[in-house]
Scaffold this active site. Structure first.
Site, PDB file in Angstrom:
ATOM      1  N   THR A   1       0.820  -1.214   0.000  1.00 35.05           N
ATOM      2  CA  THR A   1       0.000   0.000   0.000  1.00 35.05           C
ATOM      3  C   THR A   1       0.854   1.265   0.000  1.00 35.05           C
ATOM      4  O   THR A   1       0.717   2.126  -0.872  1.00 35.05           O
ATOM      5  CB  THR A   1      -0.919  -0.014   1.242  1.00 35.05           C
ATOM      6  OG1 THR A   1      -1.644  -1.241   1.233  1.00 35.05           O
ATOM      7  CG2 THR A   1      -1.890   1.137   1.210  1.00 35.05           C
TER       8      THR A   1
ATOM      9  N   LYS B   1       8.043   1.513  12.186  1.00 34.82           N
ATOM     10  CA  LYS B   1       8.148   1.796  13.623  1.00 34.82           C
ATOM     11  C   LYS B   1       8.488   0.546  14.428  1.00 34.82           C
ATOM     12  O   LYS B   1       9.158   0.627  15.445  1.00 34.82           O
ATOM     13  CB  LYS B   1       6.863   2.395  14.168  1.00 34.82           C
ATOM     14  CG  LYS B   1       5.615   1.596  13.863  1.00 34.82           C
ATOM     15  CD  LYS B   1       4.727   2.380  12.952  1.00 34.82           C
ATOM     16  CE  LYS B   1       3.631   1.557  12.361  1.00 34.82           C
ATOM     17  NZ  LYS B   1       3.030   2.233  11.206  1.00 34.82           N
TER      18      LYS B   1
ATOM     19  N   GLU C   1      10.506   9.784   9.261  1.00 38.03           N
ATOM     20  CA  GLU C   1       9.329  10.640   9.525  1.00 38.03           C
ATOM     21  C   GLU C   1       8.021   9.857   9.454  1.00 38.03           C
ATOM     22  O   GLU C   1       7.099  10.066  10.240  1.00 38.03           O
ATOM     23  CB  GLU C   1       9.322  11.786   8.509  1.00 38.03           C
ATOM     24  CG  GLU C   1       8.163  12.746   8.627  1.00 38.03           C
ATOM     25  CD  GLU C   1       8.161  13.518   9.934  1.00 38.03           C
ATOM     26  OE1 GLU C   1       7.386  13.141  10.820  1.00 38.03           O
ATOM     27  OE2 GLU C   1       8.928  14.480  10.079  1.00 38.03           O
TER      28      GLU C   1
ATOM     29  N   ASP D   1       1.050  -0.984  18.645  1.00 39.71           N
ATOM     30  CA  ASP D   1       1.489  -0.059  17.595  1.00 39.71           C
ATOM     31  C   ASP D   1       1.777   1.313  18.193  1.00 39.71           C
ATOM     32  O   ASP D   1       2.793   1.955  17.870  1.00 39.71           O
ATOM     33  CB  ASP D   1       0.396   0.039  16.518  1.00 39.71           C
ATOM     34  CG  ASP D   1       0.699   1.102  15.487  1.00 39.71           C
ATOM     35  OD1 ASP D   1       1.560   0.849  14.627  1.00 39.71           O
ATOM     36  OD2 ASP D   1       0.094   2.187  15.540  1.00 39.71           O
TER      37      ASP D   1
ATOM     38  N   LYS E   1       5.475   3.517  18.468  1.00 38.91           N
ATOM     39  CA  LYS E   1       5.671   4.930  18.123  1.00 38.91           C
ATOM     40  C   LYS E   1       6.214   5.706  19.322  1.00 38.91           C
ATOM     41  O   LYS E   1       7.035   6.617  19.164  1.00 38.91           O
ATOM     42  CB  LYS E   1       4.357   5.511  17.613  1.00 38.91           C
ATOM     43  CG  LYS E   1       3.979   4.902  16.246  1.00 38.91           C
ATOM     44  CD  LYS E   1       2.528   5.113  15.882  1.00 38.91           C
ATOM     45  CE  LYS E   1       2.197   4.513  14.523  1.00 38.91           C
ATOM     46  NZ  LYS E   1       0.737   4.460  14.275  1.00 38.91           N
TER      47      LYS E   1
ATOM     48  N   GLY F   1      -2.582   5.689   6.093  1.00 35.76           N
ATOM     49  CA  GLY F   1      -3.153   5.779   4.752  1.00 35.76           C
ATOM     50  C   GLY F   1      -2.064   5.884   3.710  1.00 35.76           C
ATOM     51  O   GLY F   1      -0.962   6.351   3.980  1.00 35.76           O
TER      52      GLY F   1
END
Lengths: 429, 429
Positions: free
Chosen positions: B13, B105, B129, B201, B205, B302
């Protein structure tokens, strides 16, 4: 690593903040970046301003041009303010190949093209993060973080003084003049408040953003700017009753080759993030064609927040000076898709309208409702109340034309031009 | 200017989004930066994924290491996901002096120290980033925009899936399991949702942010993480009635030499900016000692928003490759003030507490109120309702100790451990 020599022009509020931050954080910045940032010279015409500052051995001058010309100064930090002397010093520094950091939105708005041309010709670097939205790293986010995006719109609360006044009116119900006087007493507003309350400061920042985000340098003459001084307590209170807030926004909206820009109080639903930004804070919504909507929030003014932005520019200036000269890249605003700037006018859409009439509230409301019905203006909410001598009627409309509301005002015999504010909702594209 | 050769590993994706953005915006980026970013090679084990993509003549490989070793690849973009192969490719690329851009991450959380050591030794650049907060240029803001600040705290909504679920529960009143099933059907949640809904998750981060913002690399083993799967419809509804919202937050809070970190659902007053962040959006509050509070908002996941961040890293990677090698600076997380990481536990403060009891609502509420009074727990709001078989009592407390609320649960014969969520307000320092 070779130290970088910093020359500071102007040691007022922001300048003294920069001296303090360079002193306090020099070692931290050296550890983080490897850069040794040394304040070598400071200029201010009032020597008493320099007393007591931790200058760490920096030379002091009365004349900024002496600092610009010192061979040990690599990075010139222009915090003089105003336009004439700041422009002369900045152009001279760029001409000498120094890297310039400035917080001067007024200078950038009036003479941005000249400065960018001088920077390209030298070539030299010009950094101005602190000129817009104070401590928020907004320009870096737009220029670097969103480098892969065509920017569609930039809309934001860019003046902390106006936002403080609007927030205080909202919280206390007080009149504009009373809140302004209190803000002046507290030092949140200047004695001559026009630059802030008439939207001129916001317009300066919109000019900088037009250049940076759209490659389209603008001057304030091209931007319609309406401030907050015409707002009354009822405007704030009624909108609050209807779950809306009034915020002074700088706006840039691109559609194809057209960029529309302006400054206006805008009515926002309380669910909007910008509606939630209170007090002296700034917040800016930036929409890109790849990333969609982003928002940046923080203190838009103040001694240390602004110094935070100036010092981050100094670090970027140092990195820039290490780049090979043939790798010098403009990174905006020099080149982007060509767009044409047009004034952002609110000719059609939803409005908050307020009519001041000579009659009492009941009669006034009846007259306004009848005229709105005749012109088929959809009314979503309406309130009225007395003021001396006469009464006020305020309402939120559905879609309609500004001209129609002006006709309504004429037909009901309004004693002044109606207040017509756009109602907007900024949903992500 | 010499072109920069980009090698892309993994074309799922996000990878396909990066291909699209490089293709669509290549000319725009060249005009803005002077950099000619050329996709020279793409690797993916499933060749059918590459069909139909605008590869602009890039070579295709099945094996990522082949791309890493190509002499025409300067910048390696790692979008393989997972840890084992991604780690091998990233370490090899850094060893070869290539500049690496990654969105991974999980890899950074588990092997950050190893990667940063490899980058320093080469020396080589490592940019990430896109690993935190998707399209929001958050890491750039923290690392560069706030370079003059010691960071005091980082608190944010870092997982769009959880925020989508919490927002949907809030808007529809539906139960957690139903909303999760719907999110899975819509593709907003994975079939195996544990990584998101259990807070893992978010913890990954937080590890990246601990390294970047505090120079304190952390692993998930050091961070307590509570997810959202224990929340029920009443928790959301009652808090909504009391003008509060539940948000899953990643938290890092520094006090002196101690850095406390963790992941937990947190109850926020609706006036808080974070409480207003709905759906798949992310938002992060960052407080610095100079700038005060700042906030960054946008799409945290996304295809295109993440690609926006990856491509901005590619531009930074190109600029980095132009810097003279002896000017290479770590720019974190290598060096900062030493801090010790401790788990963020909520032992004391204000709480939302929910007790599940076997009795009906009236008796249950009576029992809970009596126990709270015995323990002198200040009650700010309380509601109760039936559930099968028994009832639930939920309340907002004033300042009290977690242990006290656990004692209350035991005394009233709660059928399960009480749900205890911290109530926090993040006001600017």
């Amino acid at each position: 690593m070779k130290p970088f020599g910093i020359g500071l022009l102007g040691c007022g509020t922001i300048g003294s903040g920069v001296v303090e931050v360079l002193h306090r954080q020099r070692e931290l910045i050296r550890r983080r970046t490897g850069f040794d940032l040394r304040l070598v010279a400071v200029a201010d015409p009032s020597p008493e301003r320099l007393a007591g500052l931790p200058l760490d051995g920096a030379a002091t001058h009365a004349d900024g041009l002496e600092v610009v010309r010192r061979p040990d100064v690599d990075i010139v930090v222009e915090l003089i303010g105003g336009v004439r002397i700041a422009r002369q010093a900045t152009v001279e520094a760029l001409r000498l190949g120094k890297t310039v950091v400035t917080a001067n939105k007024h200078l950038l708005a009036d003479h941005g093209r000249e400065l960018w041309a001088a920077a390209q010709q030298a070539p030299a670097g010009l950094f101005f993060e602190a000129s817009v939205a104070g401590g928020i790293p907004l320009l870096k986010a737009v220029r670097e973080g969103l480098v892969a995006n065509r920017i569609r719109s930039v809309r934001g609360i860019l003046n902390g003084t106006c936002n403080y006044i609007l927030t205080a009116m909202q919280e206390t119900g007080a009149a504009y003049a009373d809140v302004l006087a209190e803000a002046q007493a507290k030092g949140y507003a200047e004695k001559e408040p026009a630059l802030d309350v008439d939207g001129i400061d916001t317009a300066h920042k919109v000019c900088v953003l037009a250049a940076l985000a759209f490659g389209c340098p603008a001057t304030t003459a091209q931007l319609p700017a309406t401030g907050i001084s015409a707002l009354c307590a009822e405007d704030i209170r009624w909108n609050l009753d209807w779950d809306h807030r009034i915020k002074l926004l700088g706006l840039l909206e691109r559609e194809g080759d057209l960029l529309r820009g302006g400054v206006s109080p805008v009515v926002l639903h309380e669910d909007s993030l910008l509606a939630k930004v209170d007090g002296v804070f700034n917040a800016v919504l930036v929409e890109g064609d790849i990333v969609g909507q982003t928002l940046y929030y923080g203190r838009g003014a103040g001694r240390l927040p602004t110094a935070s932005a100036v010092v981050s520019d100094i670090v970027d200036a140092a990195a820039f000076r290490l780049m090979p000269q043939d790798a010098w890249t403009p990174r905006w605003p020099v080149a982007d898709d060509p767009v044409t700037l047009r004034p952002l006018t609110f000719d059609q859409g939803r409005f908050y309208a307020r009519f001041d009439l000579p009659e009492g509230p009941a009669l006034a409301e009846q007259a306004v409702r009848a005229a709105l019905a005749r012109h088929r203006v959809p009314v979503q909410a309406l309130q009225s109340g007395g003021f001396s001598p006469g009464s006020r009627v305020g309402l939120l409309t559905g879609e309609c034309r500004r001209k129609t509301l002006e006709s309504v005002a004429a037909e009901v015999g309004a004693v002044a031009a109606p207040l017509l504010l756009p109602v907007r909702s900024f949903t992500s594209g």
